[in-house]
Design a protein around this motif. Structure first.
Motif, PDB file in Angstrom:
ATOM      1  N   MET A  79       0.819  -1.212   0.000  1.00 38.60           N
ATOM      2  CA  MET A  79       0.000   0.000   0.000  1.00 38.60           C
ATOM      3  C   MET A  79       0.851   1.260   0.000  1.00 38.60           C
ATOM      4  SD  MET A  79      -3.185  -0.777   2.612  1.00 38.60           S
ATOM      5  CE  MET A  79      -3.357   0.988   2.918  1.00 38.60           C
ATOM      6  N   HIS A  80       2.165   1.121  -0.178  1.00 44.75           N
ATOM      7  CA  HIS A  80       3.059   2.268  -0.122  1.00 44.75           C
ATOM      8  C   HIS A  80       2.721   3.322  -1.168  1.00 44.75           C
ATOM      9  CE1 HIS A  80       5.351   1.127  -3.759  1.00 44.75           C
ATOM     10  NE2 HIS A  80       5.289  -0.124  -3.322  1.00 44.75           N
ATOM     11  N   GLU A  81       3.264   4.509  -0.948  1.00 45.80           N
ATOM     12  CA  GLU A  81       3.084   5.614  -1.900  1.00 45.80           C
ATOM     13  C   GLU A  81       3.743   5.253  -3.228  1.00 45.80           C
ATOM     14  OE1 GLU A  81       1.441   7.780  -3.168  1.00 45.80           O
ATOM     15  OE2 GLU A  81       1.673   9.628  -2.004  1.00 45.80           O
ATOM     16  N   ASN A  82       3.422   6.001  -4.292  1.00 41.77           N
ATOM     17  CA  ASN A  82       4.072   5.712  -5.572  1.00 41.77           C
ATOM     18  C   ASN A  82       5.592   5.728  -5.380  1.00 41.77           C
ATOM     19  OD1 ASN A  82       3.688   8.648  -5.279  1.00 41.77           O
ATOM     20  ND2 ASN A  82       4.635   8.804  -7.292  1.00 41.77           N
ATOM     21  N   ASP A  83       6.255   4.775  -5.999  1.00 44.05           N
ATOM     22  CA  ASP A  83       7.700   4.607  -5.811  1.00 44.05           C
ATOM     23  C   ASP A  83       8.454   5.732  -6.512  1.00 44.05           C
ATOM     24  OD1 ASP A  83      10.342   3.829  -5.682  1.00 44.05           O
ATOM     25  OD2 ASP A  83       9.979   1.759  -6.258  1.00 44.05           O
ATOM     26  N   ARG A  84       9.071   6.593  -5.684  1.00 52.04           N
ATOM     27  CA  ARG A  84       9.815   7.737  -6.203  1.00 52.04           C
ATOM     28  C   ARG A  84      11.309   7.614  -5.881  1.00 52.04           C
ATOM     29  NH1 ARG A  84       5.413  10.399  -3.300  1.00 52.04           N
ATOM     30  NH2 ARG A  84       6.902  11.226  -1.772  1.00 52.04           N
ATOM     31  N   SER A  85      11.746   6.395  -5.585  1.00 47.19           N
ATOM     32  CA  SER A  85      13.122   6.196  -5.128  1.00 47.19           C
ATOM     33  C   SER A  85      14.157   6.556  -6.194  1.00 47.19           C
ATOM     34  CB  SER A  85      13.330   4.748  -4.658  1.00 47.19           C
ATOM     35  OG  SER A  85      12.991   3.825  -5.675  1.00 47.19           O
ATOM     36  N   ALA A  86      13.759   6.579  -7.451  1.00 45.65           N
ATOM     37  CA  ALA A  86      14.705   6.919  -8.524  1.00 45.65           C
ATOM     38  C   ALA A  86      15.246   8.332  -8.373  1.00 45.65           C
ATOM     39  CB  ALA A  86      14.042   6.747  -9.892  1.00 45.65           C
ATOM     40  N   THR A  87      14.451   9.223  -7.808  1.00 46.28           N
ATOM     41  CA  THR A  87      14.907  10.606  -7.621  1.00 46.28           C
ATOM     42  C   THR A  87      15.217  10.917  -6.159  1.00 46.28           C
ATOM     43  OG1 THR A  87      12.643  11.422  -7.386  1.00 46.28           O
ATOM     44  CG2 THR A  87      13.615  11.470  -9.598  1.00 46.28           C
ATOM     45  N   GLY A  88      14.603  10.178  -5.232  1.00 45.54           N
ATOM     46  CA  GLY A  88      14.747  10.553  -3.836  1.00 45.54           C
ATOM     47  C   GLY A  88      14.086  11.899  -3.590  1.00 45.54           C
ATOM     48  N   PHE A  89      14.531  12.602  -2.548  1.00 41.64           N
ATOM     49  CA  PHE A  89      13.944  13.896  -2.206  1.00 41.64           C
ATOM     50  C   PHE A  89      14.141  14.899  -3.338  1.00 41.64           C
ATOM     51  CE2 PHE A  89      14.606  18.230  -0.620  1.00 41.64           C
ATOM     52  CZ  PHE A  89      13.365  18.470  -0.041  1.00 41.64           C
ATOM     53  N   LEU A  90      13.086  15.641  -3.626  1.00 45.22           N
ATOM     54  CA  LEU A  90      13.157  16.742  -4.584  1.00 45.22           C
ATOM     55  C   LEU A  90      12.667  18.012  -3.896  1.00 45.22           C
ATOM     56  CD1 LEU A  90      11.581  15.060  -7.760  1.00 45.22           C
ATOM     57  CD2 LEU A  90      14.010  15.517  -7.357  1.00 45.22           C
ATOM     58  N   PRO A  91      13.297  19.166  -4.154  1.00 47.72           N
ATOM     59  CA  PRO A  91      12.790  20.427  -3.599  1.00 47.72           C
ATOM     60  C   PRO A  91      11.327  20.619  -4.003  1.00 47.72           C
ATOM     61  CG  PRO A  91      14.935  20.741  -4.611  1.00 47.72           C
ATOM     62  CD  PRO A  91      14.494  19.357  -4.986  1.00 47.72           C
ATOM     63  N   PRO A  92      10.533  21.282  -3.167  1.00 49.69           N
ATOM     64  CA  PRO A  92       9.085  21.355  -3.391  1.00 49.69           C
ATOM     65  C   PRO A  92       8.649  21.741  -4.799  1.00 49.69           C
ATOM     66  CG  PRO A  92       9.611  22.226  -1.241  1.00 49.69           C
ATOM     67  CD  PRO A  92      10.928  21.936  -1.907  1.00 49.69           C
ATOM     68  N   ALA A  93       9.214  22.783  -5.365  1.00 52.06           N
ATOM     69  CA  ALA A  93       8.771  23.215  -6.693  1.00 52.06           C
ATOM     70  C   ALA A  93       9.065  22.144  -7.746  1.00 52.06           C
ATOM     71  CB  ALA A  93       9.443  24.531  -7.072  1.00 52.06           C
ATOM     72  N   GLU A  94      10.250  21.536  -7.653  1.00 55.55           N
ATOM     73  CA  GLU A  94      10.607  20.481  -8.601  1.00 55.55           C
ATOM     74  C   GLU A  94       9.722  19.262  -8.405  1.00 55.55           C
ATOM     75  OE1 GLU A  94      14.588  17.978 -10.054  1.00 55.55           O
ATOM     76  OE2 GLU A  94      14.707  19.371  -8.343  1.00 55.55           O
TER      77      GLU A  94
END
Length: 198
Positions: A79-94
């Protein structure tokens, strides 16, 4: 008695850029909102199952509610969130720009993210699996904004579109549907509406 199913997103989190996003915790404001809901369960009082993503922020939302209800907490890692591990943390606007593309191009892997179509199939299959057997009372799923929106779109018979997202405010929103018809009864509502019996 008809069974109501609710999907609740975790509220505000502590943004820690050096930490795995999946391990982010709730912020003080997020914890306060969860504590208030646990203290005045309102519409959740007939809930007999609480099912959570395994991400820290979701568990920190679900655990106090399960304890207040006197039920066990079920953890479903898929049930995890969409997998965004390819980018990791991104600044809010990005992040917002990439998230816009995630919803606008649902068949594409935007910057290596899990596609919206794959994430939608995953969350829908998890919900279906959890609801396959007869239920003894209402069910609460605790998860995340993006996959929650994808679930809302699927159950509503709508195409994937970010305009059906929970909106600004840091999360802590929910929608509900009855177990038989699987049709959302309303758009996203703030978790405080549950206390008021919404």
């Amino acid at each position: 008695m008809p069974v109501t199913v609710r999907y609740l997103t975790h509220p505000q989190v502590l943004i820690e850029p050096r930490k795995d996003v999946r391990r982010w915790s709730l912020s003080p404001a997020g914890r306060e909102r969860v504590a208030a809901l646990a203290a005045g369960l309102g519409s959740l009082s007939q809930t007999r199952r609480v099912i959570s993503s395994d991400e820290t922020k979701a568990v920190e939302t679900a655990a106090p509610l399960a304890q207040a209800l006197g039920v066990g907490l079920e953890i479903r890692p898929r049930m995890h969130e969409n997998d965004r591990s390819a980018t990791g943390f991104l600044p809010p606007a990005e992040f917002e720009a990439v998230a816009d593309r995630f919803f606008a191009e649902p068949a594409s892997s935007v910057r290596g993210w899990e596609t919206a179509e794959d994430a939608q199939r995953r969350i829908l299959s998890e919900v279906d699996a959890c609801l396959a057997a007869p239920q003894e009372g209402d069910v609460l799923f605790v998860g995340h904004g993006a996959v929650g929106t994808l679930l809302f779109c699927a159950l509503s018979g709508l195409g994937i579109d970010r305009r059906f997202d929970q909106g600004p405010g840091g999360g802590g929103c929910w929608f509900q549907f009855d177990i038989q018809h699987r049709q959302p009864r309303q758009r996203w509502q703030p978790m405080e509406a549950l206390i008021a019996g919404g």
